[in-house]
Motif scaffolding. Structure first.
Motif, PDB file in Angstrom:
ATOM      1  N   LEU A   9      -5.112 -15.656  -1.799  1.00  0.00           N
ATOM      2  CA  LEU A   9      -5.520 -14.786  -3.026  1.00  0.00           C
ATOM      3  C   LEU A   9      -7.174 -14.688  -3.183  1.00  0.00           C
ATOM      4  O   LEU A   9      -7.945 -15.528  -2.674  1.00  0.00           O
ATOM      5  CB  LEU A   9      -5.243 -15.564  -4.383  1.00  0.00           C
ATOM      6  CG  LEU A   9      -3.578 -15.726  -4.559  1.00  0.00           C
ATOM      7  CD1 LEU A   9      -3.232 -16.430  -6.081  1.00  0.00           C
ATOM      8  CD2 LEU A   9      -2.888 -14.456  -4.579  1.00  0.00           C
ATOM      9  N   GLY A  52      -0.002  -6.370  -3.955  1.00  0.00           N
ATOM     10  CA  GLY A  52      -1.293  -6.714  -3.681  1.00  0.00           C
ATOM     11  C   GLY A  52      -2.121  -5.769  -3.981  1.00  0.00           C
ATOM     12  O   GLY A  52      -3.080  -5.187  -3.506  1.00  0.00           O
ATOM     13  N   GLY A  54      -4.827  -5.466  -6.026  1.00  0.00           N
ATOM     14  CA  GLY A  54      -6.373  -5.789  -6.233  1.00  0.00           C
ATOM     15  C   GLY A  54      -6.620  -5.143  -7.506  1.00  0.00           C
ATOM     16  O   GLY A  54      -5.957  -5.006  -8.584  1.00  0.00           O
ATOM     17  N   ILE A  58      -5.883   2.277  -5.706  1.00  0.00           N
ATOM     18  CA  ILE A  58      -5.124   3.041  -4.974  1.00  0.00           C
ATOM     19  C   ILE A  58      -4.298   3.329  -5.955  1.00  0.00           C
ATOM     20  O   ILE A  58      -3.595   4.719  -6.026  1.00  0.00           O
ATOM     21  CB  ILE A  58      -4.540   2.312  -3.801  1.00  0.00           C
ATOM     22  CG1 ILE A  58      -5.738   2.214  -2.677  1.00  0.00           C
ATOM     23  CG2 ILE A  58      -3.455   3.044  -3.296  1.00  0.00           C
ATOM     24  CD1 ILE A  58      -5.319   1.482  -1.605  1.00  0.00           C
ATOM     25  N   MET A  80      -8.421 -10.265 -10.399  1.00  0.00           N
ATOM     26  CA  MET A  80      -8.206  -8.779  -9.881  1.00  0.00           C
ATOM     27  C   MET A  80      -7.499  -8.243 -10.790  1.00  0.00           C
ATOM     28  O   MET A  80      -7.830  -7.110 -11.145  1.00  0.00           O
ATOM     29  CB  MET A  80      -7.421  -8.927  -8.560  1.00  0.00           C
ATOM     30  CG  MET A  80      -8.065  -9.297  -7.290  1.00  0.00           C
ATOM     31  SD  MET A  80      -9.250  -7.963  -7.089  1.00  0.00           S
ATOM     32  CE  MET A  80      -9.552  -8.327  -5.178  1.00  0.00           C
TER      33      MET A  80
HETATM   34  C1  LIG Z   1      -7.960  -7.125   0.331  1.00  0.00           C
HETATM   35  S1  LIG Z   1      -7.001  -7.067  -1.417  1.00  0.00           S
HETATM   36  C2  LIG Z   1      -6.609  -5.556  -1.192  1.00  0.00           C
HETATM   37  C3  LIG Z   1      -6.443  -4.968  -2.771  1.00  0.00           C
HETATM   38  C4  LIG Z   1      -5.742  -3.417  -2.833  1.00  0.00           C
HETATM   39  N1  LIG Z   1      -4.683  -3.161  -2.406  1.00  0.00           N
HETATM   40  C5  LIG Z   1      -6.785  -2.544  -2.247  1.00  0.00           C
HETATM   41  O1  LIG Z   1      -6.301  -2.058  -1.281  1.00  0.00           O
HETATM   42  O2  LIG Z   1      -7.956  -2.256  -2.791  1.00  0.00           O
HETATM   43  C6  LIG Z   1      -5.661  -8.060  -1.009  1.00  0.00           C
HETATM   44  C7  LIG Z   1      -4.951  -8.311  -2.504  1.00  0.00           C
HETATM   45  O3  LIG Z   1      -4.005  -9.226  -2.340  1.00  0.00           O
HETATM   46  C8  LIG Z   1      -3.844 -10.191  -3.042  1.00  0.00           C
HETATM   47  N2  LIG Z   1      -2.629 -11.363  -2.625  1.00  0.00           N
HETATM   48  C9  LIG Z   1      -3.031 -11.893  -1.645  1.00  0.00           C
HETATM   49  N3  LIG Z   1      -1.931 -12.817  -1.526  1.00  0.00           N
HETATM   50  C10 LIG Z   1      -1.204 -12.623  -2.505  1.00  0.00           C
HETATM   51  C11 LIG Z   1       0.218 -12.910  -2.754  1.00  0.00           C
HETATM   52  N4  LIG Z   1       0.948 -14.115  -1.962  1.00  0.00           N
HETATM   53  N5  LIG Z   1       0.802 -12.518  -3.902  1.00  0.00           N
HETATM   54  C12 LIG Z   1       0.214 -11.653  -4.537  1.00  0.00           C
HETATM   55  N6  LIG Z   1      -1.165 -11.126  -4.418  1.00  0.00           N
HETATM   56  C13 LIG Z   1      -1.651 -11.590  -3.140  1.00  0.00           C
HETATM   57  C14 LIG Z   1      -4.933 -10.669  -3.358  1.00  0.00           C
HETATM   58  O4  LIG Z   1      -5.233 -11.329  -4.380  1.00  0.00           O
HETATM   59  C15 LIG Z   1      -6.017  -9.445  -3.154  1.00  0.00           C
HETATM   60  O5  LIG Z   1      -6.379  -8.908  -4.548  1.00  0.00           O
END
Ligand SMILES: C[S@@+](CC[C@H](N)C(=O)[O-])C[C@H]1O[C@@H](n2cnc3c(N)ncnc32)[C@H](O)[C@@H]1O
Length: 223
Positions: A9, A52, A54, A58, A80
């Motif tokens: 996260l 995910g 964020g 998008i 986020m």
């Molecule tokens: C690099 S960001 C991408 C955000 C968005 N998709 C973008 O392209 O702007 C990755 C996101 O995935 C979320 N994330 C990671 N592991 C996760 C999980 N197990 N469950 C829910 N969200 C998760 C993180 O908190 C983060 O906000």
């Protein structure tokens, strides 16, 4: 190089605010555009799931491009989701069709579909267990659901990762450069993603390398 995982996260407020403030306009509008090229001539109507999500950039772009859709974004980071909800106030044209759920995958409650589309950008490399993404996709997809997942792929060496950071993030805040480098090291190679899909029963989806650092997984779930 070997994969080096990073925290799943993005919970640190400084990290999430830097991410939300970064200019992803070109990259994210290209994702919406390449989605359209993968599924040419097809208007998207109905529910869209963004895994995910964020800060939601998008999802808002997707909703603007496809006025007949509604987007549900899911992310496990409270910081986020706060930023994504704050953004709704600045998006009067799409805000009523874009909603966010704070929830950790797997297992979080997501409204029942069927979803017309499932999208995800840059979630896969965060997951310590990549099957979490593919099982979530399978759980929430129905026959005909369009799948479009974009992520980084892991470069061959740490030096190659450093070069990509230099090429695409020089001048960005330190926290973003560090996250980008860590994300490249945590990402999967295209062949690894193909193996994940085969193991999940999603071998019908295609994996394409779409840039010097990105891959896309796309296809329509079969009947
Ligand atoms: C690099 S960001 C991408 C955000 C968005 N998709 C973008 O392209 O702007 C990755 C996101 O995935 C979320 N994330 C990671 N592991 C996760 C999980 N197990 N469950 C829910 N969200 C998760 C993180 O908190 C983060 O906000």
């Amino acid at each position: 190089m070997q994969r080096v995982t990073e925290p799943e996260l993005m919970e640190d407020p400084e990290q999430s605010e830097a991410y939300a403030a970064a200019d992803f306009a070109e990259a994210h509008s290209r994702i919406v555009e390449t989605f359209g090229q993968c599924f040419p001539g097809e208007e998207v109507t109905g529910p869209v799931l963004d895994l995910g999500c964020g800060p939601g950039d998008i999802g808002f772009r997707f909703a603007a491009r496809y006025p007949g859709c509604s987007v549900t974004g899911v992310d496990g980071s409270r910081a986020m989701i706060r930023l994504a909800n704050a953004r709704r106030a600045r998006e009067p044209l799409t805000a009523d069709r874009v909603h966010f759920i704070e929830g950790l995958l797997p297992g979080t409650a997501i409204p029942a579909g069927p979803f017309a589309v499932i999208i995800s950008n840059s979630l896969l490399h965060h997951l310590h267990e990549p099957r979490v993404l593919w099982e979530t996709v399978l759980h929430h997809a129905s026959p005909g659901t369009k799948i479009y997942v974009v992520d980084l792929f892991r470069p061959a060496t740490q030096a190659d990762a450093e070069k990509l950071v230099h090429r695409y993030a020089s001048g960005e805040p330190e926290v973003l450069c560090r996250d980008f480098y860590n994300s490249l090291c945590a990402a999967f190679e295209p062949a690894e993603v193909e193996a994940q899909l085969a193991a999940a029963g999603l071998a019908g989806l295609s994996v394409d390398v779409i840039s010097d650092r990105h891959l896309a997984v796309h296809g329509v779930l079969g009947g």
